[in-house]
Motif scaffolding. Structure first.
Motif, PDB file in Angstrom:
ATOM      1  N   LEU A 138       0.741  -1.259   0.089  1.00 41.14           N
ATOM      2  CA  LEU A 138      -0.068  -0.079  -0.001  1.00 41.14           C
ATOM      3  C   LEU A 138       0.964   1.229  -0.098  1.00 41.14           C
ATOM      4  N   ALA A 139       1.967   1.127   0.810  1.00 43.90           N
ATOM      5  CA  ALA A 139       3.009   2.483   0.686  1.00 43.90           C
ATOM      6  C   ALA A 139       3.388   2.668  -0.677  1.00 43.90           C
ATOM      7  N   THR A 140       3.957   1.417  -1.306  1.00 42.91           N
ATOM      8  CA  THR A 140       4.493   1.438  -2.515  1.00 42.91           C
ATOM      9  C   THR A 140       3.432   2.304  -3.373  1.00 42.91           C
ATOM     10  N   ASP A 141       2.218   1.908  -3.532  1.00 51.14           N
ATOM     11  CA  ASP A 141       1.030   2.277  -4.259  1.00 51.14           C
ATOM     12  C   ASP A 141       0.846   3.604  -4.096  1.00 51.14           C
TER      13      ASP A 141
ATOM     14  N   ARG B 201       0.978   6.847  -6.937  1.00 51.57           N
ATOM     15  CA  ARG B 201      -0.101   7.647  -6.873  1.00 51.57           C
ATOM     16  C   ARG B 201       0.280   9.039  -6.626  1.00 51.57           C
ATOM     17  N   ALA B 202       1.020   9.348  -5.730  1.00 54.31           N
ATOM     18  CA  ALA B 202       1.452  10.574  -5.164  1.00 54.31           C
ATOM     19  C   ALA B 202       2.420  11.268  -6.291  1.00 54.31           C
ATOM     20  N   TRP B 203       3.226  10.533  -6.897  1.00 53.80           N
ATOM     21  CA  TRP B 203       4.159  10.977  -8.112  1.00 53.80           C
ATOM     22  C   TRP B 203       3.076  11.333  -8.984  1.00 53.80           C
ATOM     23  N   GLU B 204       2.128  10.609  -9.591  1.00 52.38           N
ATOM     24  CA  GLU B 204       1.337  10.894 -10.768  1.00 52.38           C
ATOM     25  C   GLU B 204       0.345  12.046 -10.300  1.00 52.38           C
ATOM     26  N   PHE B 205       0.090  12.327  -9.325  1.00 44.70           N
ATOM     27  CA  PHE B 205      -0.610  13.701  -8.823  1.00 44.70           C
ATOM     28  C   PHE B 205       0.334  14.924  -8.916  1.00 44.70           C
ATOM     29  N   ALA B 206       1.791  14.515  -8.507  1.00 43.73           N
ATOM     30  CA  ALA B 206       2.562  15.546  -8.728  1.00 43.73           C
ATOM     31  C   ALA B 206       2.887  15.975  -9.938  1.00 43.73           C
ATOM     32  N   SER B 207       2.925  15.014 -10.873  1.00 43.09           N
ATOM     33  CA  SER B 207       3.471  15.216 -12.197  1.00 43.09           C
ATOM     34  C   SER B 207       2.197  15.706 -13.147  1.00 43.09           C
ATOM     35  N   GLY B 208       0.945  15.850 -12.505  1.00 40.96           N
ATOM     36  CA  GLY B 208      -0.125  16.521 -13.073  1.00 40.96           C
ATOM     37  C   GLY B 208      -0.921  15.509 -14.163  1.00 40.96           C
ATOM     38  N   ASP B 209      -0.291  13.913 -13.872  1.00 42.41           N
ATOM     39  CA  ASP B 209      -0.943  13.043 -14.805  1.00 42.41           C
ATOM     40  C   ASP B 209      -2.011  12.221 -14.035  1.00 42.41           C
ATOM     41  N   GLY B 210      -3.209  13.093 -14.048  1.00 40.25           N
ATOM     42  CA  GLY B 210      -4.441  12.753 -13.307  1.00 40.25           C
ATOM     43  C   GLY B 210      -4.170  13.118 -11.743  1.00 40.25           C
ATOM     44  N   ASP B 211      -5.459  12.634 -11.049  1.00 40.72           N
ATOM     45  CA  ASP B 211      -5.610  13.049  -9.672  1.00 40.72           C
ATOM     46  C   ASP B 211      -4.924  11.959  -8.717  1.00 40.72           C
TER      47      ASP B 211
END
Length: 408
Positions: free
Chosen positions: A267-270, A274-284
């Motif tokens: 769960l921590a890896t996931d 997801r946090a990286w995707e959010f910070a990159s602007g790739d979705g929410d």
């Protein structure tokens, strides 16, 4: 410290009335079903240096149900054992209880480990507690010369078979309540847990409170150009790929929590990805997903692995259904899952006619079916192709606004 915990064993068939149904006597039944029960037996047979011949006779007595009742209290166990005579024998088994100063040393070590405290307060006795007691210079399990037995029978052997039987039945008492091992060393369960709670609350209250940092500036203001005509500095971007949580030496959560430390790592890896995707602007980062959508998203990354079946079990769905959801998510994301689970669709007659023209066949709701191919009009206005595999319809490819495209 005068707490006494009655723990009843097994009586012979004619004397079973009123006793709870539990592990019944058997000709070769084992003793020690838990780690603490087995640890007691190992200490009894290997460290306590009791007569092995007498111990073997005691095992036979214990297996046949000769121990009628057994009571654990600080430093001793009292039992009633039926021997060859009509009147049962009174047996006492003693081991040294720790002094108050020794218990303070033990609790100092235990209370410094928040994982141990959490497990104990949750009713679990982690094996590491034995190591904690050893770190305090003591042994939780009995050593050489620490087991003292006394029996009202005429046999002067130490231990007699009646005392040896009680020693083995103590393993069953420990299986039923691991805190009986701590009680033997002098600390009743409630007293121990109260002391641990008090120590933790005292430690927390005396820990200096870290003051919050001074308020900062809004990000836009921090990166705004200092002059109206100046070029604004580049906003830092996240790293090129999602990171992996730092490896830490985690303690297993208490068994009663139903949480596995490996699941926490997953769960921590996931969450990091997801946090990286959010910070990159790739979705929410999946913040807007429903529980079913998030389950399908996680399952999509487990397709073809045994972990998918485990996730399905914990998610309360069948592995077959979750596999279908995972394929739908992989091929079509939220729209593919919606088409798979038949989310209601406001049908556009003109769009539906395009699907009929492309495939022909029969129409039912938002579905156009011909043979083993089915086109479904999703709630997002896109067409999804499903192929029949055995009795299941599985999303076959990404969606398209043109149903003809899905048939090429």
């Amino acid at each position: 410290m005068n707490e006494r915990v009655p723990w009843q064993g097994w009586r012979r068939k004619g004397e079973d009335a009123g006793l709870p149904a539990a592990k019944g006597p058997g000709s070769r039944r084992p003793f020690g079903a838990t780690w603490w029960g087995r640890a007691w037996l190992e200490a009894l047979e290997q460290r306590a240096r009791l007569d092995p011949n007498r111990l073997s006779r005691g095992r036979s007595y214990a297996r046949r149900g000769s121990v009628l009742e057994l009571t654990v209290s600080p430093g001793e166990v009292e039992a009633v054992v039926q021997g060859s005579r009509v009147t049962p024998y009174q047996v006492t088994v003693r081991i040294r209880a720790f002094t108050a100063a020794e218990w303070d040393a033990v609790l100092d070590v235990v209370s410094s480990q928040i994982g141990r405290v959490a497990a104990l307060l949750d009713g679990e006795l982690p094996p590491e507690v034995v190591d904690d007691v050893h770190a305090a210079g003591l042994d939780l399990l009995p050593g050489a010369g620490e087991v003292h037995t006394n029996c009202s029978c005429p046999d002067f052997a130490v231990p007699c078979k009646h005392s040896a039987a009680v020693c083995y039945l103590i393993a069953d008492a420990l299986d039923d309540d691991p805190f009986a091992l701590l009680l033997l060393r002098g600390r009743p369960r409630d007293d121990l847990l109260t002391t641990l709670r008090t120590r933790r609350s005292t430690t927390t209250s005396t820990t200096p409170v870290r003051q919050p940092p001074p308020p900062g500036l809004p990000a836009k203001q921090a990166f705004a150009p200092k002059h109206p005509t100046a070029t604004p500095p580049a906003v830092p971007r996240p790293m090129g790929a999602a990171g992996v949580p730092a490896a830490v030496q985690a303690l297993d959560p208490p068994r009663a929590a139903g949480v596995d430390v490996r699941d926490l790592v997953v769960l921590a890896t996931d969450a990091a990805r997801r946090a990286w995707e959010f910070a990159s602007g790739d979705g929410d980062g999946g913040l807007g997903l429903s529980s079913d959508q998030d389950l399908a998203r996680r399952a999509a990354g487990l397709l073809g692995t045994p972990e998918l079946a485990d996730l399905a079990h914990r998610g309360g769905v069948s592995a077959r259904q979750l596999t279908s959801w995972a394929v739908a998510w992989r091929e079509g994301g939220p729209g593919g899952l919606a088409a798979t689970v038949d989310v209601p669709v406001d049908l556009d007659p003109q769009a539906l006619a395009e699907g009929v023209d492309a495939l022909g066949g029969t129409v039912e709701g938002n579905r156009v079916t011909a043979g083993r191919i089915q086109l479904r009009l999703g709630p997002d206005g896109l067409w999804y192709r499903f192929d029949q595999q055995f009795s299941d319809w599985t999303l076959a490819r990404p969606p398209s606004p043109d149903p003809q495209e899905l048939l090429r």
